[in-house]
Write an enzyme that holds these catalytic residues in place. Structure first.
Site, PDB file in Angstrom:
ATOM      1  N   LEU A  93       7.586  18.310 -35.035  1.00 58.23           N
ATOM      2  CA  LEU A  93       8.065  18.727 -33.714  1.00 58.23           C
ATOM      3  C   LEU A  93       9.529  18.333 -33.532  1.00 58.23           C
ATOM      4  O   LEU A  93      10.055  17.508 -34.286  1.00 58.23           O
ATOM      5  CB  LEU A  93       7.181  18.074 -32.649  1.00 58.23           C
ATOM      6  N   PRO A  94      10.190  18.904 -32.507  1.00 57.84           N
ATOM      7  CA  PRO A  94      11.640  18.674 -32.394  1.00 57.84           C
ATOM      8  C   PRO A  94      12.038  17.209 -32.175  1.00 57.84           C
ATOM      9  O   PRO A  94      12.956  16.728 -32.844  1.00 57.84           O
ATOM     10  CB  PRO A  94      12.037  19.541 -31.185  1.00 57.84           C
ATOM     11  N   THR A 122      11.569  14.015 -37.014  1.00 55.68           N
ATOM     12  CA  THR A 122      12.561  12.942 -36.928  1.00 55.68           C
ATOM     13  C   THR A 122      12.626  12.504 -35.470  1.00 55.68           C
ATOM     14  O   THR A 122      13.033  13.294 -34.610  1.00 55.68           O
ATOM     15  CB  THR A 122      13.952  13.430 -37.366  1.00 55.68           C
ATOM     16  N   LYS A 197      15.177   7.054 -42.222  1.00 61.09           N
ATOM     17  CA  LYS A 197      15.719   8.409 -42.019  1.00 61.09           C
ATOM     18  C   LYS A 197      17.048   8.372 -41.254  1.00 61.09           C
ATOM     19  O   LYS A 197      18.026   9.011 -41.649  1.00 61.09           O
ATOM     20  CB  LYS A 197      14.682   9.237 -41.253  1.00 61.09           C
ATOM     21  N   LYS A 272      21.703  15.059 -33.287  1.00 63.28           N
ATOM     22  CA  LYS A 272      20.492  14.363 -32.815  1.00 63.28           C
ATOM     23  C   LYS A 272      20.252  13.092 -33.640  1.00 63.28           C
ATOM     24  O   LYS A 272      20.000  12.013 -33.089  1.00 63.28           O
ATOM     25  CB  LYS A 272      19.295  15.305 -32.953  1.00 63.28           C
TER      26      LYS A 272
HETATM   27  P1  NAD Z   1      12.151  23.925 -35.043  1.00 58.16           P
HETATM   28  O1  NAD Z   1      12.716  23.893 -33.677  1.00 58.16           O
HETATM   29  O2  NAD Z   1      12.433  25.079 -35.935  1.00 58.16           O
HETATM   30  O3  NAD Z   1      10.541  23.767 -34.972  1.00 58.16           O
HETATM   31  C1  NAD Z   1       9.871  22.989 -34.026  1.00 58.16           C
HETATM   32  C2  NAD Z   1       8.626  23.764 -33.630  1.00 58.16           C
HETATM   33  O4  NAD Z   1       7.857  22.955 -32.751  1.00 58.16           O
HETATM   34  C3  NAD Z   1       8.934  25.061 -32.888  1.00 58.16           C
HETATM   35  O5  NAD Z   1       8.327  26.151 -33.570  1.00 58.16           O
HETATM   36  C4  NAD Z   1       8.328  24.844 -31.497  1.00 58.16           C
HETATM   37  O6  NAD Z   1       7.797  26.019 -30.926  1.00 58.16           O
HETATM   38  C5  NAD Z   1       7.256  23.829 -31.803  1.00 58.16           C
HETATM   39  N1  NAD Z   1       6.821  23.062 -30.643  1.00 58.16           N
HETATM   40  C6  NAD Z   1       7.574  22.417 -29.715  1.00 58.16           C
HETATM   41  N2  NAD Z   1       6.781  21.806 -28.810  1.00 58.16           N
HETATM   42  C7  NAD Z   1       5.514  22.061 -29.190  1.00 58.16           C
HETATM   43  C8  NAD Z   1       4.248  21.707 -28.649  1.00 58.16           C
HETATM   44  N3  NAD Z   1       4.139  20.969 -27.536  1.00 58.16           N
HETATM   45  N4  NAD Z   1       3.145  22.141 -29.286  1.00 58.16           N
HETATM   46  C9  NAD Z   1       3.228  22.896 -30.398  1.00 58.16           C
HETATM   47  N5  NAD Z   1       4.405  23.274 -30.959  1.00 58.16           N
HETATM   48  C10 NAD Z   1       5.526  22.860 -30.350  1.00 58.16           C
HETATM   49  O7  NAD Z   1      12.620  22.547 -35.743  1.00 58.16           O
HETATM   50  P2  NAD Z   1      12.652  22.215 -37.303  1.00 58.16           P
HETATM   51  O8  NAD Z   1      13.959  22.580 -37.870  1.00 58.16           O
HETATM   52  O9  NAD Z   1      11.393  22.718 -37.925  1.00 58.16           O
HETATM   53  O10 NAD Z   1      12.622  20.611 -37.223  1.00 58.16           O
HETATM   54  C11 NAD Z   1      11.431  19.916 -36.929  1.00 58.16           C
HETATM   55  C12 NAD Z   1      11.699  18.439 -37.131  1.00 58.16           C
HETATM   56  O11 NAD Z   1      12.143  18.201 -38.473  1.00 58.16           O
HETATM   57  C13 NAD Z   1      12.787  17.882 -36.206  1.00 58.16           C
HETATM   58  O12 NAD Z   1      12.407  16.614 -35.771  1.00 58.16           O
HETATM   59  C14 NAD Z   1      14.019  17.830 -37.131  1.00 58.16           C
HETATM   60  O13 NAD Z   1      14.949  16.840 -36.724  1.00 58.16           O
HETATM   61  C15 NAD Z   1      13.374  17.494 -38.458  1.00 58.16           C
HETATM   62  N6  NAD Z   1      14.153  17.910 -39.641  1.00 58.16           N
HETATM   63  C16 NAD Z   1      14.711  19.157 -39.698  1.00 58.16           C
HETATM   64  C17 NAD Z   1      15.438  19.525 -40.831  1.00 58.16           C
HETATM   65  C18 NAD Z   1      16.069  20.895 -40.938  1.00 58.16           C
HETATM   66  O14 NAD Z   1      16.861  21.118 -41.867  1.00 58.16           O
HETATM   67  N7  NAD Z   1      15.735  21.829 -40.047  1.00 58.16           N
HETATM   68  C19 NAD Z   1      15.586  18.637 -41.904  1.00 58.16           C
HETATM   69  C20 NAD Z   1      14.969  17.370 -41.822  1.00 58.16           C
HETATM   70  C21 NAD Z   1      14.257  17.028 -40.685  1.00 58.16           C
END
Ligand code: NAD
Length: 324
Positions: A93-94, A122, A197, A272
């Site tokens: 999740l975000p 994260t 992290k 973030k």
């Molecule tokens: P994203 O925004 O693409 O995905 C998050 C998903 O969570 C969305 O599809 C959203 O609809 C869903 N969501 C939000 N609230 C929800 C709820 N209450 N119930 C169900 N679903 C819900 O984000 P991402 O890029 O996939 O990143 C996710 C996590 O991974 C974050 O914490 C980010 O910091 C971490 N991260 C991302 C990357 C990257 O390159 N994108 C790399 C390492 C870590």
């Protein structure tokens, strides 16, 4: 004996991508609830399904659910339904507020007592520790398992997981994480994965800024980008930001810089992580002057409307601020 892994014989239900009909099949697998199917979670859930797990997937986004279904997961109508009967529950999740809310409102009430809770988002160390303590108070085992590696690594199953939790909880989470990554490392107690992290990404943010300003200065001094890369990449200026993720287009390996800074790791996500690192440092009373400066610069980059572009877009941003 250490845990041998998530192996339960059970009937899986997938949908045929051609007919859309549910197809049942017997295979060795575990039922996994997966909540959060965005850029990262979508690929991770797909890899669990590809490995034969029975993945019950939930996201607020209908589009994300449809993609997960096409990748072999079974879409469900709520986070609680994803937890129903699950042996492992993965959240991606975000931010911390989303994790705390999903755990409190859905996971704690619906997870079987035998389930292992694995949060790969994260988030801040304090929230990671709070949700783990709340889980333990309910008799549930939980780990924080944030990842290094971007969307491509999530899709390819080559993420690195840094895991906080008890040794027993780590052993239970490890087989699921190994299906989604190339390295699974036990960092320590709950919250240690998140600490690793944010410290790692504080180095990354700082070295990226340093690499970008060096390329911008080199150009200003009349040095060819390729010549500077050839020298710095085999000299003491070398870092991952230089040689694996070079921010200068046309130089080094293919990176987001070669695609107008699209894709990759968004500036907003780097900001973030730097905010989390600086806030944790303030709480701990640890000076992080470089990390704080990197946060300030990424705030300026995001304020300039670049939050959605890759974090290596710091290079054109700094170059644009040079005196003519
Ligand atoms: P994203 O925004 O693409 O995905 C998050 C998903 O969570 C969305 O599809 C959203 O609809 C869903 N969501 C939000 N609230 C929800 C709820 N209450 N119930 C169900 N679903 C819900 O984000 P991402 O890029 O996939 O990143 C996710 C996590 O991974 C974050 O914490 C980010 O910091 C971490 N991260 C991302 C990357 C990257 O390159 N994108 C790399 C390492 C870590």
């Amino acid at each position: 004996m250490r845990c041998s892994g998530p192996r339960t014989r059970r009937k899986a239900w997938r949908r045929s991508s051609r007919s859309g009909r549910a197809i049942g099949r017997d295979t060795d697998m575990a039922r996994v609830g997966f909540i959060g199917l965005g850029n990262m979670g979508g690929g991770m859930a797909a890899n669990l399904a590809k490995a034969g797990h029975d993945v019950r997937a939930f996201d607020l986004s209908a589009e994300a659910l449809a993609k997960a279904e096409a990748a072999g997961c079974l879409p469900v109508a709520s986070a609680a339904e994803a937890c129903d009967g699950a042996e492992a529950i993965v959240t991606m999740l975000p931010a911390g507020t989303h994790v705390a809310q999903v755990y409190t409102e859905s996971v704690f009430g619906a997870a079987p007592p035998s389930a292992i809770l694995i949060d790969c988002s994260t988030i801040d160390v304090a929230t990671a520790r709070q949700v783990a303590e709340a889980a333990q108070a309910k008799g549930l085992a939980a780990v924080d398992a944030p990842v290094s590696g971007g969307i491509a690594a999530a899709a390819a199953g080559t993420l690195t997981f840094m895991v906080g939790g008890t040794p027993a909880a780590f052993d239970r989470a490890q087989p699921y994480l190994a299906t989604m990554g190339k390295a699974v490392i036990h960092a320590g107690t709950n919250g240690a994965g998140q600490a690793a992290k944010i410290c790692n990404n504080m180095i990354l943010g700082s070295t990226m800024v340093a690499t970008c300003e060096a390329f911008a200065l080199a150009a200003k001094l009349g040095l060819e980008a390729q010549a500077f890369y050839d020298i710095a990449s085999v000299s003491s200026g070398q870092s991952w930001s230089m040689t694996s993720y070079c921010p200068m287009p046309g130089v080094g390996p293919d990176t987001p810089a070669d695609h107008d800074y699209q894709g990759g790791f968004a500036t907003a996500l780097m900001l973030k992580d730097l905010r989390l690192a600086v806030a944790a440092a303030e709480d701990a009373g640890a000076p992080v002057p470089m990390g704080a400066k990197a946060r300030e610069l990424y705030e300026a980059l995001a304020d300039a409307g670049e939050g959605g572009r890759d974090f290596s877009a710091m290079l054109p941003f700094l170059a644009s601020r040079q005196a003519r």
